[in-house]
Scaffold this motif. Structure first.
Motif, PDB file in Angstrom:
ATOM      1  N   GLN A 155       0.839  -1.196   0.000  1.00 26.02           N
ATOM      2  CA  GLN A 155       0.000   0.000   0.000  1.00 26.02           C
ATOM      3  C   GLN A 155       0.878   1.251   0.000  1.00 26.02           C
ATOM      4  OE1 GLN A 155      -2.362   0.607   3.545  1.00 26.02           O
ATOM      5  NE2 GLN A 155      -3.807   1.914   2.472  1.00 26.02           N
ATOM      6  N   LYS A 156       1.916   1.252   0.809  1.00 23.31           N
ATOM      7  CA  LYS A 156       2.822   2.401   0.866  1.00 23.31           C
ATOM      8  C   LYS A 156       3.514   2.619  -0.480  1.00 23.31           C
ATOM      9  CE  LYS A 156       6.825   4.249   3.221  1.00 23.31           C
ATOM     10  NZ  LYS A 156       8.019   3.934   3.978  1.00 23.31           N
ATOM     11  N   ARG A 157       3.998   1.538  -1.096  1.00 28.37           N
ATOM     12  CA  ARG A 157       4.671   1.674  -2.401  1.00 28.37           C
ATOM     13  C   ARG A 157       3.709   2.185  -3.468  1.00 28.37           C
ATOM     14  NH1 ARG A 157       7.441  -3.226  -0.629  1.00 28.37           N
ATOM     15  NH2 ARG A 157       5.892  -4.479  -1.693  1.00 28.37           N
ATOM     16  N   ILE A 158       2.484   1.708  -3.441  1.00 30.91           N
ATOM     17  CA  ILE A 158       1.496   2.161  -4.426  1.00 30.91           C
ATOM     18  C   ILE A 158       1.153   3.623  -4.196  1.00 30.91           C
ATOM     19  CG2 ILE A 158      -0.892   1.903  -5.213  1.00 30.91           C
ATOM     20  CD1 ILE A 158      -0.537  -1.137  -4.717  1.00 30.91           C
ATOM     21  N   ARG A 159       0.990   4.012  -2.930  1.00 29.40           N
ATOM     22  CA  ARG A 159       0.685   5.413  -2.629  1.00 29.40           C
ATOM     23  C   ARG A 159       1.819   6.324  -3.108  1.00 29.40           C
ATOM     24  NH1 ARG A 159      -3.116   6.777   0.090  1.00 29.40           N
ATOM     25  NH2 ARG A 159      -3.203   5.074   1.565  1.00 29.40           N
ATOM     26  N   ASP A 170       4.025   3.288 -16.824  1.00 32.83           N
ATOM     27  CA  ASP A 170       5.373   2.854 -16.460  1.00 32.83           C
ATOM     28  C   ASP A 170       5.604   2.943 -14.954  1.00 32.83           C
ATOM     29  OD1 ASP A 170       5.891   2.367 -19.129  1.00 32.83           O
ATOM     30  OD2 ASP A 170       7.078   4.193 -19.429  1.00 32.83           O
ATOM     31  N   VAL A 171       5.090   4.003 -14.323  1.00 35.80           N
ATOM     32  CA  VAL A 171       5.247   4.169 -12.880  1.00 35.80           C
ATOM     33  C   VAL A 171       4.593   3.010 -12.140  1.00 35.80           C
ATOM     34  CG1 VAL A 171       4.517   5.576 -10.905  1.00 35.80           C
ATOM     35  CG2 VAL A 171       5.488   6.680 -12.919  1.00 35.80           C
ATOM     36  N   PHE A 172       3.399   2.620 -12.558  1.00 33.86           N
ATOM     37  CA  PHE A 172       2.657   1.583 -11.833  1.00 33.86           C
ATOM     38  C   PHE A 172       3.046   0.168 -12.224  1.00 33.86           C
ATOM     39  CE2 PHE A 172      -0.098   5.240 -11.138  1.00 33.86           C
ATOM     40  CZ  PHE A 172      -0.257   5.142  -9.767  1.00 33.86           C
ATOM     41  N   THR A 173       3.427  -0.056 -13.466  1.00 39.83           N
ATOM     42  CA  THR A 173       3.747  -1.430 -13.858  1.00 39.83           C
ATOM     43  C   THR A 173       5.011  -1.944 -13.192  1.00 39.83           C
ATOM     44  OG1 THR A 173       4.807  -0.651 -15.888  1.00 39.83           O
ATOM     45  CG2 THR A 173       2.541  -1.436 -16.059  1.00 39.83           C
ATOM     46  N   LYS A 174       5.893  -1.047 -12.770  1.00 43.70           N
ATOM     47  CA  LYS A 174       7.087  -1.532 -12.067  1.00 43.70           C
ATOM     48  C   LYS A 174       6.721  -2.115 -10.697  1.00 43.70           C
ATOM     49  CE  LYS A 174       8.408   3.037 -10.364  1.00 43.70           C
ATOM     50  NZ  LYS A 174       9.303   4.140 -10.554  1.00 43.70           N
ATOM     51  N   LEU A 175       5.519  -1.831 -10.206  1.00 42.31           N
ATOM     52  CA  LEU A 175       5.050  -2.385  -8.935  1.00 42.31           C
ATOM     53  C   LEU A 175       4.295  -3.694  -9.107  1.00 42.31           C
ATOM     54  CD1 LEU A 175       3.551   0.839  -7.332  1.00 42.31           C
ATOM     55  CD2 LEU A 175       5.731  -0.234  -6.781  1.00 42.31           C
ATOM     56  N   ALA A 176       3.787  -3.924 -10.294  1.00 37.72           N
ATOM     57  CA  ALA A 176       2.863  -5.035 -10.512  1.00 37.72           C
ATOM     58  C   ALA A 176       3.583  -6.303 -10.937  1.00 37.72           C
ATOM     59  CB  ALA A 176       1.867  -4.659 -11.604  1.00 37.72           C
ATOM     60  N   PRO A 177       3.024  -7.438 -10.532  1.00 38.93           N
ATOM     61  CA  PRO A 177       3.514  -8.693 -11.096  1.00 38.93           C
ATOM     62  C   PRO A 177       3.284  -8.667 -12.609  1.00 38.93           C
ATOM     63  CG  PRO A 177       2.020  -9.100  -9.256  1.00 38.93           C
ATOM     64  CD  PRO A 177       1.954  -7.641  -9.571  1.00 38.93           C
TER      65      PRO A 177
END
Length: 151
Positions: free
Chosen positions: A20-24, A93-100
């Motif tokens: 949650q912190k990384r996504i925020r 690009d910002v969010f896909t680096k967090l996603a499987p």
């Protein structure tokens, strides 16, 4: 004394909070972004924000005055769409680096809609705390009844 199941649940909840912190943080990074696009002839430049909204439009020089209204409008639309496409790619690009890897394409849905990150995580926590087996539900109900009788 804690049970292995409780320890696993605590570890899973801690990992959930960490995600949650990384996504925020990624969301805040994306919200600060603006994207500019300038046509090859430098006649039109467009700036869009993180929600792909046009925030600035500039016409440079005077050549645009000699264009037919429909042609000028078409070039403006193309410039704005190019800026929006580039901004969407940056956000993705910002969010896909967090996603499987398997989840990557689903982020397009998140980026193009309003969503409540806190509600999403609170729902995940609620589901994680829900008993898995019918016996656990019965025992939980008995415990609640005993607590309310004791008050």
């Amino acid at each position: 004394m804690s049970s292995p199941m409780f320890d696993e649940l605590e570890a899973a909840l801690e990992e959930l909070r960490s995600q949650q912190k990384r996504i925020r943080e990624a969301q805040q990074e994306a919200e600060q972004e603006t994207t500019s696009f300038r046509t090859k002839d430098r006649m039109i430049s467009a700036v869009v924000d993180h929600k792909l909204r046009l925030t600035e439009l500039k016409l440079s020089g005077s050549r645009y005055r000699s264009l037919a209204p429909a042609e000028l409008a078409s070039r403006i639309v193309e410039a704005v769409q190019a800026a929006q496409d580039e901004a969407a790619k940056k956000s993705m690009d910002v969010f896909t680096k967090l996603a499987p890897t398997a989840s990557g394409p689903q982020f397009g849905e998140v980026l193009n809609t309003e969503f409540d990150l806190d509600r999403m995580f609170e729902e995940a926590v609620r589901l994680a705390q829900t008993p898995l087996f019918p016996e656990d539900v019965k025992q939980s109900e008995k415990n609640e009844e005993a607590e309310s009788d004791g008050k």
